[in-house]
Each structure stands twice: as C-alpha cells, then as structure tokens.
Design a protein around this motif. Sequence first.
Motif, PDB file in Angstrom:
ATOM      1  N   PHE A 107      22.351  43.702 -81.312  1.00  0.00           N
ATOM      2  CA  PHE A 107      22.640  43.586 -83.044  1.00  0.00           C
ATOM      3  C   PHE A 107      23.599  42.222 -83.410  1.00  0.00           C
ATOM      4  N   SER A 108      22.340  41.227 -83.454  1.00  0.00           N
ATOM      5  CA  SER A 108      22.254  40.422 -84.470  1.00  0.00           C
ATOM      6  C   SER A 108      21.037  39.941 -85.894  1.00  0.00           C
ATOM      7  N   ALA A 109      20.498  40.820 -86.117  1.00  0.00           N
ATOM      8  CA  ALA A 109      19.591  40.602 -87.115  1.00  0.00           C
ATOM      9  C   ALA A 109      19.686  41.930 -87.902  1.00  0.00           C
ATOM     10  N   TYR A 110      20.274  42.313 -89.309  1.00  0.00           N
ATOM     11  CA  TYR A 110      19.821  43.387 -89.983  1.00  0.00           C
ATOM     12  C   TYR A 110      18.463  44.177 -89.467  1.00  0.00           C
ATOM     13  N   ALA A 111      18.720  45.399 -89.867  1.00  0.00           N
ATOM     14  CA  ALA A 111      17.854  46.625 -89.424  1.00  0.00           C
ATOM     15  C   ALA A 111      16.634  46.705 -90.479  1.00  0.00           C
ATOM     16  N   PHE A 112      15.423  46.014 -90.283  1.00  0.00           N
ATOM     17  CA  PHE A 112      14.662  46.002 -91.154  1.00  0.00           C
ATOM     18  C   PHE A 112      14.392  47.209 -91.720  1.00  0.00           C
ATOM     19  N   TYR A 113      13.376  47.249 -90.590  1.00  0.00           N
ATOM     20  CA  TYR A 113      12.522  49.183 -90.945  1.00  0.00           C
ATOM     21  C   TYR A 113      13.332  50.005 -90.624  1.00  0.00           C
ATOM     22  N   THR A 114      14.563  49.904 -90.816  1.00  0.00           N
ATOM     23  CA  THR A 114      15.079  51.915 -90.861  1.00  0.00           C
ATOM     24  C   THR A 114      15.537  51.354 -92.439  1.00  0.00           C
ATOM     25  N   ASN A 115      15.871  50.033 -93.159  1.00  0.00           N
ATOM     26  CA  ASN A 115      16.092  50.409 -94.580  1.00  0.00           C
ATOM     27  C   ASN A 115      14.943  50.688 -95.130  1.00  0.00           C
ATOM     28  N   VAL A 116      13.775  49.993 -94.829  1.00  0.00           N
ATOM     29  CA  VAL A 116      12.326  50.698 -95.515  1.00  0.00           C
ATOM     30  C   VAL A 116      12.223  51.956 -95.124  1.00  0.00           C
ATOM     31  N   PHE A 117      12.315  52.440 -93.875  1.00  0.00           N
ATOM     32  CA  PHE A 117      12.627  54.195 -93.858  1.00  0.00           C
ATOM     33  C   PHE A 117      13.382  54.719 -94.942  1.00  0.00           C
ATOM     34  N   CYS A 118      14.563  53.722 -94.909  1.00  0.00           N
ATOM     35  CA  CYS A 118      15.241  54.403 -95.540  1.00  0.00           C
ATOM     36  C   CYS A 118      15.045  54.979 -96.846  1.00  0.00           C
TER      37      CYS A 118
END
Length: 214
Positions: A107-118
Amino acid sequence: MPFPPSIVFEFVCLLAGVWWLLRARTGWWQLFCVFILYTLLTEITGFWMGKNKMANHDLYNIYLYIKFIFTIFVFTKLIPAYTTYWKWTGLVIFHALFAIELTNYKFSAYAFYTNVFCGTWIIIWCCIYFFSLMKQKEYVVIKGLAPFWIFTGLLFFYLCTTTASIFFKQLTFINRNYGIFLRFIIFNAASLILYAAWTYAFLCKFRKTISSSA
C-alpha cells in the motif's frame, strides 16, 4: 508541478452537468455530476499534496477503484446487451490485479498495472459500443446522440493516457533531460477532449429529455 488545466476542464463540465442534467431530471445521468465533482476534488487535493511533497498514491488508488466501478455502471446502462460477459470479466481481473499490486507494494505505491488494465479495458468497451452502433438497423443522428459523445470522449482520453502510462519511463526521461512536460501535456489535452465531449453529451441528453417530455 505546473497547475493542471484539467481542473478547469472538469469544473466547466461539472457546471454543464448541473445546468443541463439536473435541470432536466435526466435520471441516472445525474450521477455524472457526482462523479465529476469527486474527480475535481481528487485532482485539487492531489495537486495540493504534490505541491507540498506529500504522498498521494492512496488518494489516486481510491479514485482508480471508484472510477472503474462508475465506468462499469455507465456501460451497463448504455450498452446493456453486451455487458454481462465483459462486466464480470473486467471486475474479476481488475480486483485481482488491484489486490496483487497493493499487497506487493504494501500500500505504498500507485497501482500502475491496474491503471493500465483499466484504460485498456475501457478502450475495448468503447470499441464494443461503436461496433454495436454500426450493427443497428435503425437510422440514428450521431450529432445529437448523447452516448456516442460519452464513448467518443472516453476512447480518445484512454487511448492517450494509457499510452502515456505505458511509456511513463520514456516520458519521464524527456522531462528530466529536455525540460518538456510531455506527459503533462498529453494528459491535459486528453482531458480537454474528454470533458468537451461529455459537456456536449450533457447538452444532447438535455435536449432529448426536454423534447420527450414536451
């Protein structure tokens, strides 16, 4: 960090939504006003936190989740015939990726790959909408079709921003070595297209609602 013009675009779109969607009592469409207001508050808070060198990844992770759920809701309303498979597939993959990323990053960073999937998933949904539109037998006037402009704005926005996210390292390199905020420019240009399209969609929905009730 420069002041993001996207905040202005969101504010103008929010005013348009309040003026047209709330006045005409357009049903669930009025939830766009709530979502845009939440987006606006998130952007303002995130900008302020960034200016003060505060971590804002939690803020944007929460926003990513709510944005995804709201988008699913909108899609199920606008193209219900195509939503069952894609809705549940998207939900399962999104939640799995989201949980894995947050756990790995503690929980210490932005969910980058989830954002790309979205972003990729929304692009696919937009293509499904345009495909379903082309398959319709009845004649429609696209100029006044509110859903068309909602999906057009989403398609352009996520094509630009998802590509920028994928090439994040390259764009960061350009920023650091040449002083060009290319990622900043791409995101704000995409925001302008998105909220201009949505503003026009709200006007189309207002006109249709008023004419139907007359």
